[in-house]
Design a protein around this motif. Structure first.
Motif, PDB file in Angstrom:
ATOM      1  N   SER A  71      71.961 -38.129  29.178  1.00 45.70           N
ATOM      2  CA  SER A  71      70.591 -37.992  28.891  1.00 45.70           C
ATOM      3  C   SER A  71      70.321 -37.340  27.410  1.00 45.70           C
ATOM      4  N   ASP A  72      71.449 -37.006  27.041  1.00 44.83           N
ATOM      5  CA  ASP A  72      71.341 -36.362  25.508  1.00 44.83           C
ATOM      6  C   ASP A  72      71.482 -37.609  24.532  1.00 44.83           C
ATOM      7  N   TYR A  73      72.268 -38.689  24.853  1.00 47.97           N
ATOM      8  CA  TYR A  73      72.463 -39.822  23.926  1.00 47.97           C
ATOM      9  C   TYR A  73      72.039 -41.002  24.655  1.00 47.97           C
ATOM     10  N   LEU A  74      70.692 -41.128  24.834  1.00 55.25           N
ATOM     11  CA  LEU A  74      70.288 -42.217  25.644  1.00 55.25           C
ATOM     12  C   LEU A  74      70.365 -43.564  24.742  1.00 55.25           C
ATOM     13  N   GLY A  75      70.068 -43.408  23.528  1.00 54.09           N
ATOM     14  CA  GLY A  75      70.182 -44.676  22.719  1.00 54.09           C
ATOM     15  C   GLY A  75      71.492 -45.058  22.360  1.00 54.09           C
ATOM     16  N   ASP A  76      72.490 -44.181  22.211  1.00 49.99           N
ATOM     17  CA  ASP A  76      74.007 -44.459  22.157  1.00 49.99           C
ATOM     18  C   ASP A  76      74.433 -45.154  23.350  1.00 49.99           C
ATOM     19  N   PHE A  77      74.109 -44.640  24.604  1.00 49.01           N
ATOM     20  CA  PHE A  77      74.605 -45.349  25.935  1.00 49.01           C
ATOM     21  C   PHE A  77      74.011 -46.673  26.112  1.00 49.01           C
ATOM     22  N   TYR A  78      72.704 -46.911  25.402  1.00 51.55           N
ATOM     23  CA  TYR A  78      72.302 -48.075  25.570  1.00 51.55           C
ATOM     24  C   TYR A  78      72.828 -48.960  24.666  1.00 51.55           C
ATOM     25  N   TYR A  79      72.915 -48.828  23.321  1.00 54.16           N
ATOM     26  CA  TYR A  79      73.294 -49.607  22.188  1.00 54.16           C
ATOM     27  C   TYR A  79      74.912 -50.251  22.572  1.00 54.16           C
ATOM     28  N   SER A 138      67.314 -39.684  34.177  1.00 53.79           N
ATOM     29  CA  SER A 138      68.395 -39.068  33.212  1.00 53.79           C
ATOM     30  C   SER A 138      69.393 -39.905  32.620  1.00 53.79           C
ATOM     31  N   ASN A 139      69.688 -41.161  33.183  1.00 55.07           N
ATOM     32  CA  ASN A 139      70.452 -41.882  32.794  1.00 55.07           C
ATOM     33  C   ASN A 139      70.111 -43.550  32.626  1.00 55.07           C
ATOM     34  N   TYR A 140      68.579 -43.692  32.468  1.00 50.71           N
ATOM     35  CA  TYR A 140      68.000 -45.083  32.429  1.00 50.71           C
ATOM     36  C   TYR A 140      68.620 -45.844  31.294  1.00 50.71           C
ATOM     37  N   ALA A 141      69.152 -45.545  30.390  1.00 47.78           N
ATOM     38  CA  ALA A 141      69.644 -46.404  29.178  1.00 47.78           C
ATOM     39  C   ALA A 141      71.091 -46.969  29.697  1.00 47.78           C
ATOM     40  N   TYR A 142      72.097 -46.182  29.823  1.00 48.65           N
ATOM     41  CA  TYR A 142      73.179 -46.560  30.680  1.00 48.65           C
ATOM     42  C   TYR A 142      72.905 -47.540  31.674  1.00 48.65           C
ATOM     43  N   ALA A 143      71.929 -47.150  32.413  1.00 54.90           N
ATOM     44  CA  ALA A 143      71.503 -48.065  33.730  1.00 54.90           C
ATOM     45  C   ALA A 143      71.283 -49.312  33.588  1.00 54.90           C
ATOM     46  N   TYR A 144      70.119 -49.352  32.541  1.00 55.51           N
ATOM     47  CA  TYR A 144      69.893 -50.898  32.380  1.00 55.51           C
ATOM     48  C   TYR A 144      70.644 -51.471  31.492  1.00 55.51           C
ATOM     49  N   ALA A 145      71.535 -51.017  30.737  1.00 59.31           N
ATOM     50  CA  ALA A 145      72.536 -51.830  29.921  1.00 59.31           C
ATOM     51  C   ALA A 145      73.488 -52.203  30.916  1.00 59.31           C
ATOM     52  N   LYS A 146      74.063 -51.362  31.839  1.00 59.07           N
ATOM     53  CA  LYS A 146      74.836 -52.064  33.164  1.00 59.07           C
ATOM     54  C   LYS A 146      74.149 -53.054  34.008  1.00 59.07           C
ATOM     55  N   ARG A 147      72.927 -52.838  34.176  1.00 59.42           N
ATOM     56  CA  ARG A 147      72.274 -53.883  35.034  1.00 59.42           C
ATOM     57  C   ARG A 147      72.185 -55.185  34.381  1.00 59.42           C
ATOM     58  N   MET A 148      72.206 -55.266  32.872  1.00 55.86           N
ATOM     59  CA  MET A 148      71.920 -56.528  32.151  1.00 55.86           C
ATOM     60  C   MET A 148      73.471 -57.201  32.301  1.00 55.86           C
TER      61      MET A 148
END
Ligand code: NDP
Length: 308
Positions: free
Chosen positions: A66-74, A125-135
């Motif tokens: 949750s602190d690094y949403l952008g990094d987890f996504y990118y 809390s982890n939507y960025a990681y989750a969407y990247a993984k879903r993709m």
């Protein structure tokens, strides 16, 4: 000899896979930053893999996520995109990628079944990681439909084992408890854990996951993701007490109920895996797996990831 490339080779699952697949090519971020498309092309041109097991990911606990949403996504979407695209270009015969049960929708019917992965937004809390993984699932399916690529995805639940990340702010539940208890024992202190310990979770030993990944590499060729976790549930209190027992920790376990307790249960359904011949008895007994992990941590402390 078929060539197998393992991304994330220096991570917890990568290290455990080396025991079962020693002849494969294990790659960490030091050999190739998978966010770099040209680097990934160079890697594939050098190794010329027939198969890819894609384990690499930016992984972390709730706080880091949750602190690094952008990094987890990118980081995750870029790595995954590069691996699948170059695998397609180079006619890799099969790619096995890992998703996670934490990418399932926040509001979902339990137990978690594979058909529900995209049936609603993930936890915030982890939507960025989750969407990247879903993709990763979407891209694998799209490449199968358009190009005929045999790209499959597997969904583990909470993993633990040797070579885990023991960083206090970036780690998952089990490594965090192991480290806290070990250090509290050295300092003759009590241990403070978040919540009330009543929430139940499922855990899978990384070595069991490695065996399952090999089974899937040989036998699973379906478009849909497959849940692969051990579905036995333990309360967090049971986990903490078992680790205390293994580590001979005599201090008090204090539950800080002002901190989030987490959802009560998040059971998953592994019946698809069981229908392939894997048996629930094939998972290492939880206490034995925890013992192996604690012993490894004690033998290697402080030279373990997240501590040294
Ligand atoms: P680790 O954090 O232990 O290892 C991550 C691996 O990814 C390391 O080898 C790391 O290399 C590599 N990596 C990270 N960033 C890059 C990059 N930019 N370029 C190249 N490599 C990179 O992960 P785990 O072994 O725990 O997880 C394996 C897989 O399982 C992941 O896909 C994860 O999402 C999934 N998973 C994990 C769960 C868990 O509880 N741990 C739960 C469910 C799924 P380096 O060492 O050089 O940094």
């Amino acid at each position: 000899m078929k060539k197998i490339l393992i991304t994330g080779g220096s991570g917890m699952v990568g290290n455990s896979l080396q025991e079962y697949l020693p002849e494969a090519y294990y790659v960490s971020s030091k050999e190739c930053d998978l966010r770099m498309y040209d680097g990934v092309k160079y890697l594939f041109n050098s190794i010329k893999p027939d198969y890819v097991i894609h384990l690499a990911a930016k992984v972390g606990g709730v706080k880091a996520n949750s602190d690094y949403l952008g990094d987890f996504y990118y980081d995750n979407i870029t790595m995954n995109n590069n691996i699948l695209e170059v695998s397609r270009q180079k006619n890799v015969k099969k790619v096995v990628s890992l998703l996670s049960t934490c990418i399932y929708p926040d509001k979902v019917n339990y137990p978690l079944t594979e058909d529900q992965i995209h049936a609603g937004p993930p936890h915030k809390s982890n939507y960025a990681y989750a969407y990247a993984k879903r993709m990763l699932d979407i891209q694998s399916q799209a490449y199968r439909d358009q190009y005929g690529c045999n790209f499959i995805t597997a969904v583990p639940n909470n993993l633990f084992g040797e070579h885990d990340n023991f960083h206090l702010e970036e780690s998952h539940l089990i490594p965090a408890i192991i480290r806290k208890m070990y250090e509290a024992k050295q300092d003759n202190k009590d241990v403070v854990l978040w919540g009330d310990g009543k929430a139940k979770r499922e855990f899978t030993y990384a070595k069991d996951l490695s065996k399952i990944v090999l089974l899937l590499l040989q036998e699973y060729n379906d478009k849909e993701p497959i849940n692969v976790g051990n579905t036995n549930e333990y309360t967090i209190k049971e986990v903490a007490e078992t680790i205390a027992d293994i580590m001979n920790f005599k201090g008090e376990i204090v539950w800080d109920e002002s901190k989030p307790k987490g959802q009560h249960r998040k059971p998953s359904d592994n019946s698809k895996l069981l229908s392939m011949g894997w048996d629930n008895e094939d998972y290492t007994p939880f206490k034995k797996a925890l013992k192996n992990t604690c012993n490894w941590f004690i033998e290697n402390y402080p030279n373990v990831r997240g501590v040294g």
